[in-house]
Scaffold this motif. Sequence first.
Motif, PDB file in Angstrom:
ATOM      1  N   GLY A 185       3.324  -5.574  52.100  1.00  0.00           N
ATOM      2  CA  GLY A 185       3.418  -4.926  50.658  1.00  0.00           C
ATOM      3  C   GLY A 185       2.709  -3.644  50.726  1.00  0.00           C
ATOM      4  O   GLY A 185       2.824  -2.773  49.729  1.00  0.00           O
ATOM      5  N   PHE A 186       1.751  -3.263  51.905  1.00  0.00           N
ATOM      6  CA  PHE A 186       1.340  -2.041  51.799  1.00  0.00           C
ATOM      7  C   PHE A 186       1.953  -1.248  52.890  1.00  0.00           C
ATOM      8  O   PHE A 186       1.567  -1.189  54.060  1.00  0.00           O
ATOM      9  N   GLY A 187       2.695  -0.372  52.591  1.00  0.00           N
ATOM     10  CA  GLY A 187       3.436   0.317  53.563  1.00  0.00           C
ATOM     11  C   GLY A 187       4.593  -0.650  54.079  1.00  0.00           C
ATOM     12  O   GLY A 187       4.630  -1.695  53.680  1.00  0.00           O
ATOM     13  N   ALA A 188       5.486  -0.317  55.289  1.00  0.00           N
ATOM     14  CA  ALA A 188       6.385  -1.142  55.801  1.00  0.00           C
ATOM     15  C   ALA A 188       6.024  -1.584  57.058  1.00  0.00           C
ATOM     16  O   ALA A 188       6.777  -1.819  58.227  1.00  0.00           O
ATOM     17  N   LEU A 238      -8.559   1.766  67.077  1.00  0.00           N
ATOM     18  CA  LEU A 238      -7.696   1.525  65.740  1.00  0.00           C
ATOM     19  C   LEU A 238      -6.723   2.670  65.448  1.00  0.00           C
ATOM     20  O   LEU A 238      -5.503   2.769  65.077  1.00  0.00           O
ATOM     21  N   GLN A 256      -3.543  -0.842  64.194  1.00  0.00           N
ATOM     22  CA  GLN A 256      -3.937  -1.630  62.753  1.00  0.00           C
ATOM     23  C   GLN A 256      -2.892  -1.684  61.915  1.00  0.00           C
ATOM     24  O   GLN A 256      -2.135  -0.703  61.476  1.00  0.00           O
ATOM     25  N   VAL A 257      -2.456  -3.130  61.749  1.00  0.00           N
ATOM     26  CA  VAL A 257      -1.257  -3.225  60.792  1.00  0.00           C
ATOM     27  C   VAL A 257      -1.759  -3.431  59.626  1.00  0.00           C
ATOM     28  O   VAL A 257      -2.772  -4.016  59.581  1.00  0.00           O
ATOM     29  N   ARG A 258      -1.216  -2.721  58.636  1.00  0.00           N
ATOM     30  CA  ARG A 258      -1.544  -2.911  57.348  1.00  0.00           C
ATOM     31  C   ARG A 258      -0.884  -4.089  56.734  1.00  0.00           C
ATOM     32  O   ARG A 258       0.063  -4.581  57.057  1.00  0.00           O
ATOM     33  N   PRO A 259      -1.457  -4.677  55.665  1.00  0.00           N
ATOM     34  CA  PRO A 259      -0.865  -5.838  54.953  1.00  0.00           C
ATOM     35  C   PRO A 259       0.502  -5.720  54.408  1.00  0.00           C
ATOM     36  O   PRO A 259       0.846  -4.613  54.053  1.00  0.00           O
ATOM     37  N   PRO A 301     -10.270  -8.465  62.718  1.00  0.00           N
ATOM     38  CA  PRO A 301     -11.257  -8.007  63.545  1.00  0.00           C
ATOM     39  C   PRO A 301     -10.924  -8.907  64.819  1.00  0.00           C
ATOM     40  O   PRO A 301     -11.155  -8.054  66.155  1.00  0.00           O
ATOM     41  N   PRO A 321       4.791   4.422  67.306  1.00  0.00           N
ATOM     42  CA  PRO A 321       4.694   3.604  66.512  1.00  0.00           C
ATOM     43  C   PRO A 321       3.337   2.745  66.761  1.00  0.00           C
ATOM     44  O   PRO A 321       2.697   2.906  67.518  1.00  0.00           O
ATOM     45  N   SER A 335      -3.917  -6.752  60.592  1.00  0.00           N
ATOM     46  CA  SER A 335      -4.632  -6.929  61.830  1.00  0.00           C
ATOM     47  C   SER A 335      -6.051  -7.671  61.196  1.00  0.00           C
ATOM     48  O   SER A 335      -6.462  -7.204  60.108  1.00  0.00           O
ATOM     49  N   GLU A 375       7.607  -5.053  57.844  1.00  0.00           N
ATOM     50  CA  GLU A 375       9.146  -4.923  57.944  1.00  0.00           C
ATOM     51  C   GLU A 375       9.593  -4.350  59.122  1.00  0.00           C
ATOM     52  O   GLU A 375      10.599  -4.487  59.653  1.00  0.00           O
ATOM     53  N   ARG A 376       8.916  -3.287  59.658  1.00  0.00           N
ATOM     54  CA  ARG A 376       9.087  -2.596  60.970  1.00  0.00           C
ATOM     55  C   ARG A 376       8.890  -3.521  62.155  1.00  0.00           C
ATOM     56  O   ARG A 376       9.170  -3.209  63.356  1.00  0.00           O
ATOM     57  N   THR A 386      -1.565   3.824  66.458  1.00  0.00           N
ATOM     58  CA  THR A 386      -2.456   3.325  65.744  1.00  0.00           C
ATOM     59  C   THR A 386      -2.533   1.713  66.539  1.00  0.00           C
ATOM     60  O   THR A 386      -1.582   1.257  66.867  1.00  0.00           O
TER      61      THR A 386
END
Lengths: 469, 189
Positions: free
Chosen positions: B68-71, B94, B63-66, B83, B101, B81, B74-75, B61
């Motif tokens: 607190g939503f997934g890790a 995307l 598209q990094v999630r914000p 636009p 990763p 992400s 932290e990874r 992917t």
Amino acid sequence: MKVRKFDSAAERRNFIDRDSSKVLLSFFTSGMIWLLIGSTLAIIASFKLHLPNFLGDISWLTFGRVRPLHLNTMVYGWASMTGAGVALWLLTRTLRIVIPIQKTILTGLVIWNIGLTIGSFQILGGYSRGMEWLEIPFSSAILMVVGLVPLLIASLTMLGNRASKHLYISVYYIIAAFVWIFALLLVAYVPDFDTTVQGGMNWWYAHNALGLWFTPICLAAAYYLIPKVTGRPIYSYSLSLLGFWTLALFYNWNGFHHLIGGPVPTWATTISIAASVMMIIPVVTVAVNHHLTVVGVFKRVINSPTLRFVVFGAMSYTFVSLQGSLQALRNVNEVIHFTHYVIAHAHIGMYAFVTMVLFGSMYYIMPRITGNEWQSKSRIKWHFWLSAVGIILYIVALQIGGIWQGFLMNDPDIPFLEIVEKMKPFLESRSVAAILLTTGHIIFAYSYFKIIKRDSSEKSKIVTQNFGD
Amino acid sequence: MGNNLVLIFGAVALFISSMVGLVYVPQILADKELVTEQYVPSNIKKGHKIYVREGCVYCHTQQVRPKGFGADFERGWGVASLPEDYKGLTPHVLGTMRTGPDLANIGKRQPSRDWHYTHLFAPESVSPGSIMPPFPWLFEVVDENRITNRKEVNLPGDFSIQGKKVIPTEEAEYLVDYLLSLNQVRTEE
């Protein structure tokens, strides 16, 4: 318009079935060939995911090209062509009218096949458009769209000239499906969008290709075949209409649940999540109608090849849709997004539901349009069990693996390579499933080519009747 | 025949509603200046094309999630992400699958050009147990004595080829240019 008089409904059906046989067999044969091609690609892609060096030196067989081609051949070849054939046949039955403009439809199908063949080579050659479900470049996709035009015209003509007063629920689904797929392809191929908007469009399209094209056709087939073979009327007609309109209202807003947490407007994903949950309404209404119609006559389901496949498909539809509503919820999505779980979910939709219903429909339609019978009971059984066991193995392996993968990825202390390692047994199980499924397809193809080649003078009306169809 | 029209117009109208709502409204709201008017050098555009051609998107992917939503954060995969991260390049990449990763900030996380060459030629040589496919057609295998203007790819022990050396092609260079350009400048959301 010529109006022909028939002495009995059976005579009319026979006449219409014979009249449509050339068109329908062309669609089914094309679909069958794409099914075999798609299955081969599936096996290659699946093995590559745990044996990365398998065929590793051949650029045109790299995972990133074989995997999308597997999807495209299955979606635009097998399921669309067979589905279009089943849809046309259902229209002849429910509207009591022959298929018009048959030559044009057949020419369209040839052009469609050419488009898909060129598109396949373009994907392998590295000319993919790069978006999932939309990999086929404009130059060849346009041919597929041209092939669809006669189908749209034919279905609307049939609707306009129908000999039946009442519109059975299946007609709603099919007419809408032909209109929708057209509109979808237009939006997906013609305008340009900014990058992330295009991402949204991509998933709006892909989700709708399933929801507004395959789903309606297969629900229409189940709505027709379940009452037909069990000999019982559909449980509730008004519920079925509610089911149709709520599907039309909610399904097309679902697409953005593929992008939760992504760089798209939050309000858009929120709408999609809400719409995904609302899908419970059409799904439950359809479930009530399909499942309650077979309650109490389950023996019939086991004995009829058609119903076995169709009821398996209808149950999968309920399952996959409720799963879909659940996994759109943010906290579930947080875990399963980006994992093998979703791949399995897509296969419950496209295989356990769509493909199984199409198989079942073909088991019903083929003897009627060829005037021949299926010759081997055991081949039908093998086909059913290989498909059923294969897809269940596929789903169980990848959904359990996928959920685990999701939890592992959400724990930053676990190195990524460790996750890759832990997923291997699940990916290997999927390859076993792919072999089971493909074996089933080969057996089915063998039966299929037998039944179309068979001379109808040899009368052996054994198998279908024994099964109770 | 009234039913016919209800059916057709109903189906079309409901379709158009989501088409406008989910596709055209976001397009109208998109901030043109941020998204399409970035200058993107041609090598990066070519690299993006190769990324698309080889289907990297089916395993990665961007598209990094914000937080607190997934890790994702932290990874070390970067911050949520936006636009403008995509430099207006289409098709979008995307992605939906993380067999490998997320790559939204791979240029920052793995800035070594040499590492990328080695990894693309033989992923298992630097990432043991990797299931990423090799991309040998982006490289040339030549006699070890041949003089070349590109630097040879380092291949650890088992992965080196007797009497030969491996040279990245122009395409490998473009692809790695592109990967290195995936470099979120912001560090805060």
